[in-house]
Design a protein around this motif. Sequence first.
Motif, PDB file in Angstrom:
ATOM      1  N   THR A  82       0.832  -1.180  -0.019  1.00 40.94           N
ATOM      2  CA  THR A  82      -0.154  -0.063   0.175  1.00 40.94           C
ATOM      3  C   THR A  82       0.924   1.588   0.156  1.00 40.94           C
ATOM      4  O   THR A  82       0.709   2.089  -0.912  1.00 40.94           O
ATOM      5  CB  THR A  82      -1.000  -0.004   0.932  1.00 40.94           C
ATOM      6  N   ILE A  85       2.908   1.682  -3.477  1.00 43.95           N
ATOM      7  CA  ILE A  85       2.032   2.072  -4.512  1.00 43.95           C
ATOM      8  C   ILE A  85       1.557   3.669  -4.127  1.00 43.95           C
ATOM      9  O   ILE A  85       1.845   4.495  -5.193  1.00 43.95           O
ATOM     10  CB  ILE A  85       0.763   1.195  -4.629  1.00 43.95           C
ATOM     11  N   GLN A  89       2.344   6.566  -6.918  1.00 38.86           N
ATOM     12  CA  GLN A  89       1.384   7.772  -7.467  1.00 38.86           C
ATOM     13  C   GLN A  89       1.657   9.146  -6.963  1.00 38.86           C
ATOM     14  O   GLN A  89       1.288   9.934  -7.786  1.00 38.86           O
ATOM     15  CB  GLN A  89       0.074   7.199  -6.683  1.00 38.86           C
ATOM     16  N   SER A 200       4.127  -5.167 -11.011  1.00 41.72           N
ATOM     17  CA  SER A 200       3.241  -3.946 -11.215  1.00 41.72           C
ATOM     18  C   SER A 200       3.984  -2.761 -11.954  1.00 41.72           C
ATOM     19  O   SER A 200       3.665  -2.379 -12.700  1.00 41.72           O
ATOM     20  CB  SER A 200       2.565  -3.357 -10.076  1.00 41.72           C
ATOM     21  N   PHE A 205      -0.901  -1.979 -13.965  1.00 40.52           N
ATOM     22  CA  PHE A 205      -2.139  -2.263 -13.229  1.00 40.52           C
ATOM     23  C   PHE A 205      -3.465  -1.562 -13.711  1.00 40.52           C
ATOM     24  O   PHE A 205      -3.224  -0.448 -14.073  1.00 40.52           O
ATOM     25  CB  PHE A 205      -2.062  -2.446 -11.948  1.00 40.52           C
ATOM     26  N   LYS A 207      -7.211   0.177 -12.608  1.00 41.60           N
ATOM     27  CA  LYS A 207      -7.851   0.580 -11.484  1.00 41.60           C
ATOM     28  C   LYS A 207      -8.752  -0.475 -10.565  1.00 41.60           C
ATOM     29  O   LYS A 207      -9.276  -1.157 -11.400  1.00 41.60           O
ATOM     30  CB  LYS A 207      -8.834   1.799 -12.141  1.00 41.60           C
ATOM     31  N   ASP A 212      -5.878   0.637  -3.010  1.00 32.03           N
ATOM     32  CA  ASP A 212      -5.226   1.944  -3.464  1.00 32.03           C
ATOM     33  C   ASP A 212      -4.742   2.183  -4.773  1.00 32.03           C
ATOM     34  O   ASP A 212      -4.040   3.374  -5.277  1.00 32.03           O
ATOM     35  CB  ASP A 212      -3.758   2.172  -2.571  1.00 32.03           C
ATOM     36  N   ALA A 213      -5.205   1.184  -5.818  1.00 33.01           N
ATOM     37  CA  ALA A 213      -5.082   1.394  -7.122  1.00 33.01           C
ATOM     38  C   ALA A 213      -6.069   2.207  -7.470  1.00 33.01           C
ATOM     39  O   ALA A 213      -6.923   1.803  -8.309  1.00 33.01           O
ATOM     40  CB  ALA A 213      -4.974   0.139  -7.825  1.00 33.01           C
ATOM     41  N   THR A 214      -6.047   3.455  -7.291  1.00 33.47           N
ATOM     42  CA  THR A 214      -7.055   4.394  -7.753  1.00 33.47           C
ATOM     43  C   THR A 214      -7.146   4.843  -9.066  1.00 33.47           C
ATOM     44  O   THR A 214      -8.128   5.513  -9.555  1.00 33.47           O
ATOM     45  CB  THR A 214      -7.128   5.518  -6.789  1.00 33.47           C
ATOM     46  N   LYS A 217      -2.462   2.150 -14.599  1.00 32.84           N
ATOM     47  CA  LYS A 217      -1.054   2.798 -14.804  1.00 32.84           C
ATOM     48  C   LYS A 217      -0.144   1.800 -15.546  1.00 32.84           C
ATOM     49  O   LYS A 217      -0.267   0.575 -15.590  1.00 32.84           O
ATOM     50  CB  LYS A 217      -0.046   2.938 -13.287  1.00 32.84           C
ATOM     51  N   ARG A 256      -1.658  -6.457 -17.940  1.00 32.47           N
ATOM     52  CA  ARG A 256      -1.871  -5.454 -16.508  1.00 32.47           C
ATOM     53  C   ARG A 256      -2.416  -6.433 -15.475  1.00 32.47           C
ATOM     54  O   ARG A 256      -3.445  -7.194 -15.648  1.00 32.47           O
ATOM     55  CB  ARG A 256      -2.391  -4.253 -16.841  1.00 32.47           C
TER      56      ARG A 256
END
Length: 384
Positions: A82, A85, A89, A200, A205, A207, A212-214, A217, A256
């Motif tokens: 978390t 990542i 970001q 990743s 990856f 969304k 937390d993969a908001t 990417k 991804r």
Amino acid sequence: MKIAIVEDDINMRKSLEIAMGEYSAYEVHTFKNPRDALKKLDDSYELIISDINMPGMDGLEFVKTLGGKFEVIIITGNATLTRAIESIQLGVKDFLLKPFEIETLVAAIERSATVVKKSSKNTPISTSPSNAFLGNSPALEKLLNRISKAAATDASVMLLGESGVGKELFSRHIHENSPRASKPFIAINMAAIPDNLIESELFGFEKGAFTDATEAKAGQFELAEGGTLFLDEIAEMPYPLQAKLLRVLQEREIRRLGSSKNTKIDVRIICATNADLHQKITEGKFREDLYYRLNTIPLNIPPLRERREEILSIAEAALERYCSQYGFEPKAFTSSAVQALQGYNWPGNIRELISVVERSAILSEGNVIDTEDLFLEARGLGRI
């Protein structure tokens, strides 16, 4: 390059300060917490190295406060997916897990320096092909002849050699002399990325792929489309991920994290290592089938001590560049300094030679550099 290190652990802070002091290209300032750093940071700083877990204001809150103004490298002894990542970001360029070798940190700094220099008025010296491939030693001529043949193809290349011989430089040389020269060249150091982030980072990856993969990417394979992806320290790639890389090489497509769709890619792979991959295979730490896929064209880069004809040429070119960079009058090596340079064994290879030249250019008096200005004896290593 002016660097700020923000680290609350006094032992780690002092260790980094001492270790980084060996690299005269860096001006290092340390701070025990982000709030102290924020009082001193100004436009003269080019890179921030920060811990995450610190009292008062943690590293990621600190990065948010910086607002993207500086290049940032995160170092931490308590990595979680978390937090990693979230740091990516926020624009963090590298995420190093403690403990790490100082060479790993230096490699991350050098990657950041390539970004910084694009907007810098004073371009720092670069160990690029224009100043690293000097000289006419038989070993280098033979290597460059093989490289020219490899560059004209899309075959996978494996660069082998000691640390500091310039494996990334040779990989760039291959790219710049290939039909892909106008496309991206992306370098990734497998040893500099936490194991739980490599997949990743390489493949990207979608969304919602994980907490937390908001947002989606793209991975480095997609970013290198049409160009070259250089995978340094390939022996450090986690074994489970090696099967996925093999499939990418076979199928020429990636998926991804969190996606059900494959994406075709057109990327050339160049790898490098200073490890014995045959031993890694025997130990069950590296896939034999992947080795043969990556090792289509093996190129063994000789250490500098086997290319002694080039030492003086590289040193003189580096000295000229540094004198120009720092605004010094032209300097020259004395005959005894030349003998010392050529008689030293250079365990750190080209990287060490350029560091020695920069230091001697800065610390020497007048317009000559003598033996004592090189400080080779103080290094305690490398004599024949």
